[in-house]
Design a protein around this motif. Sequence first.
Motif, PDB file in Angstrom:
ATOM      1  N   VAL A  21      -5.255 -18.066  22.489  1.00  0.00           N
ATOM      2  CA  VAL A  21      -5.743 -17.206  21.408  1.00  0.00           C
ATOM      3  C   VAL A  21      -6.444 -16.017  22.065  1.00  0.00           C
ATOM      4  CG1 VAL A  21      -7.302 -17.037  19.430  1.00  0.00           C
ATOM      5  CG2 VAL A  21      -6.043 -19.172  19.842  1.00  0.00           C
ATOM      6  N   LYS A  22      -6.023 -14.809  21.699  1.00  0.00           N
ATOM      7  CA  LYS A  22      -6.564 -13.595  22.322  1.00  0.00           C
ATOM      8  C   LYS A  22      -7.850 -13.124  21.619  1.00  0.00           C
ATOM      9  CE  LYS A  22      -2.042 -11.850  23.834  1.00  0.00           C
ATOM     10  NZ  LYS A  22      -1.217 -10.610  23.926  1.00  0.00           N
ATOM     11  N   PRO A  23      -8.575 -12.183  22.254  1.00  0.00           N
ATOM     12  CA  PRO A  23      -9.863 -11.733  21.689  1.00  0.00           C
ATOM     13  C   PRO A  23      -9.776 -11.184  20.261  1.00  0.00           C
ATOM     14  CG  PRO A  23      -9.698 -11.016  23.965  1.00  0.00           C
ATOM     15  CD  PRO A  23      -8.344 -11.591  23.597  1.00  0.00           C
TER      16      PRO A  23
ATOM     17  N   HIS B 256      -3.038 -13.734  35.680  1.00  0.00           N
ATOM     18  CA  HIS B 256      -2.278 -14.125  34.490  1.00  0.00           C
ATOM     19  C   HIS B 256      -1.218 -13.082  34.128  1.00  0.00           C
ATOM     20  CE1 HIS B 256      -1.581 -15.771  30.444  1.00  0.00           C
ATOM     21  NE2 HIS B 256      -1.591 -14.513  30.047  1.00  0.00           N
ATOM     22  N   TYR B 257      -1.600 -11.816  34.166  1.00  0.00           N
ATOM     23  CA  TYR B 257      -0.675 -10.740  33.776  1.00  0.00           C
ATOM     24  C   TYR B 257      -0.049 -10.037  34.991  1.00  0.00           C
ATOM     25  CZ  TYR B 257      -1.695 -10.935  28.741  1.00  0.00           C
ATOM     26  OH  TYR B 257      -1.787 -11.301  27.422  1.00  0.00           O
ATOM     27  N   GLY B 258      -0.020 -10.712  36.137  1.00  0.00           N
ATOM     28  CA  GLY B 258       0.502 -10.135  37.373  1.00  0.00           C
ATOM     29  C   GLY B 258       1.891  -9.539  37.252  1.00  0.00           C
TER      30      GLY B 258
ATOM     31  N   ASP C 101       0.108  -4.943  15.400  1.00  0.00           N
ATOM     32  CA  ASP C 101       0.207  -4.067  16.572  1.00  0.00           C
ATOM     33  C   ASP C 101       0.557  -4.862  17.836  1.00  0.00           C
ATOM     34  OD1 ASP C 101      -1.641  -1.181  17.384  1.00  0.00           O
ATOM     35  OD2 ASP C 101      -0.828  -2.529  18.915  1.00  0.00           O
ATOM     36  N   LEU C 102       1.479  -4.324  18.617  1.00  0.00           N
ATOM     37  CA  LEU C 102       1.933  -4.968  19.865  1.00  0.00           C
ATOM     38  C   LEU C 102       0.790  -5.326  20.803  1.00  0.00           C
ATOM     39  CD1 LEU C 102       4.203  -5.746  21.888  1.00  0.00           C
ATOM     40  CD2 LEU C 102       4.423  -3.306  22.417  1.00  0.00           C
ATOM     41  N   GLY C 103      -0.204  -4.466  20.879  1.00  0.00           N
ATOM     42  CA  GLY C 103      -1.322  -4.696  21.789  1.00  0.00           C
ATOM     43  C   GLY C 103      -2.427  -5.567  21.197  1.00  0.00           C
TER      44      GLY C 103
ATOM     45  N   VAL D 233      -1.900 -13.953  19.804  1.00  0.00           N
ATOM     46  CA  VAL D 233      -1.735 -15.069  20.747  1.00  0.00           C
ATOM     47  C   VAL D 233      -0.840 -14.665  21.913  1.00  0.00           C
ATOM     48  CG1 VAL D 233      -2.113 -17.156  19.397  1.00  0.00           C
ATOM     49  CG2 VAL D 233       0.055 -15.959  19.185  1.00  0.00           C
ATOM     50  N   HIS D 234      -1.033 -15.364  23.012  1.00  0.00           N
ATOM     51  CA  HIS D 234      -0.109 -15.287  24.138  1.00  0.00           C
ATOM     52  C   HIS D 234       0.550 -16.646  24.279  1.00  0.00           C
ATOM     53  CE1 HIS D 234       1.501 -14.689  28.163  1.00  0.00           C
ATOM     54  NE2 HIS D 234       1.088 -15.917  28.399  1.00  0.00           N
ATOM     55  N   ALA D 235       1.843 -16.664  24.562  1.00  0.00           N
ATOM     56  CA  ALA D 235       2.501 -17.922  24.926  1.00  0.00           C
ATOM     57  C   ALA D 235       3.368 -17.674  26.143  1.00  0.00           C
ATOM     58  CB  ALA D 235       3.350 -18.433  23.770  1.00  0.00           C
TER      59      ALA D 235
HETATM   60  P1  PCG Z   1       1.735 -11.171  25.733  1.00  0.00           P
HETATM   61  O1  PCG Z   1       0.293 -11.516  25.935  1.00  0.00           O
HETATM   62  O2  PCG Z   1       2.615 -12.234  25.215  1.00  0.00           O
HETATM   63  O3  PCG Z   1       2.307 -10.614  27.126  1.00  0.00           O
HETATM   64  C1  PCG Z   1       2.048  -9.288  27.570  1.00  0.00           C
HETATM   65  C2  PCG Z   1       1.349  -8.456  26.541  1.00  0.00           C
HETATM   66  O4  PCG Z   1       1.337  -7.064  26.766  1.00  0.00           O
HETATM   67  C3  PCG Z   1       2.077  -8.619  25.233  1.00  0.00           C
HETATM   68  O5  PCG Z   1       1.808  -9.911  24.717  1.00  0.00           O
HETATM   69  C4  PCG Z   1       1.521  -7.421  24.432  1.00  0.00           C
HETATM   70  O6  PCG Z   1       0.367  -7.783  23.703  1.00  0.00           O
HETATM   71  C5  PCG Z   1       1.089  -6.442  25.515  1.00  0.00           C
HETATM   72  N1  PCG Z   1       1.804  -5.172  25.470  1.00  0.00           N
HETATM   73  C6  PCG Z   1       1.262  -3.965  25.233  1.00  0.00           C
HETATM   74  N2  PCG Z   1       2.183  -3.015  25.307  1.00  0.00           N
HETATM   75  C7  PCG Z   1       3.332  -3.606  25.602  1.00  0.00           C
HETATM   76  C8  PCG Z   1       4.661  -3.130  25.810  1.00  0.00           C
HETATM   77  O7  PCG Z   1       4.960  -1.927  25.726  1.00  0.00           O
HETATM   78  N3  PCG Z   1       5.589  -4.083  26.102  1.00  0.00           N
HETATM   79  C9  PCG Z   1       5.270  -5.428  26.201  1.00  0.00           C
HETATM   80  N4  PCG Z   1       6.210  -6.328  26.473  1.00  0.00           N
HETATM   81  N5  PCG Z   1       4.030  -5.892  26.007  1.00  0.00           N
HETATM   82  C10 PCG Z   1       3.070  -4.983  25.712  1.00  0.00           C
END
Ligand code: PCG
Length: 153
Positions: free
Chosen positions: A10-12, A50-52, A110-112, A116-118
């Motif tokens: 669960v994200k912030p 994690h996001y490497g 919104d994408l950002g 949640v992250h999976a």
């Molecule tokens: P997550 O956490 O599943 O994995 C990477 C995260 O980057 C993604 O969810 C989005 O929340 C975030 N993100 C922001 N901008 C972008 C984008 O342009 N492309 C992708 N794939 N993820 C993005």
Amino acid sequence: SDHERTFVMVKPDAFARGLVGEVVSRLEDRGLKLVGIKVENMPRERAEEHYGEHEDKPFYDDLVDFITSGPVVPMVWEGQDATRQVRQMIGETDPLEADPGTIRGDYALDLGRNVVHAADHEDDGANEREIAIHFDDDELIDYDQHDAEWLYE
Ligand code: PCG
């Protein structure tokens, strides 16, 4: 297998919006077994690990800033085809593409800020890697799921 494990967090944004219970509840209701959960402010170093895979992307800095900006709830869920079941329940990464009825399709715009992250179901090593980044072995608990005989043939 019944014992496949998958990493979910669960994200912030969702934490701040009071959606922790909603996310946990949906996964519980599906029949998945919770084997690890905690609440924490993720250290920056761990967020970078994690996001490497996104290190070279233009959104990387914002991503790391955001995931370390407030409490997160890393979790490990277990069950039959757990990775794919969870991905389906969470929906597409971009909420605009996520079907209604999925977590992102119901709670995100919104994408950002996608709640949640999976772990990526198309990346075979993702679950093991992400579970190991966020949990020590002794934080994953072993118990009998009392309704397993009704969930599995
Ligand atoms: P997550 O956490 O599943 O994995 C990477 C995260 O980057 C993604 O969810 C989005 O929340 C975030 N993100 C922001 N901008 C972008 C984008 O342009 N492309 C992708 N794939 N993820 C993005």
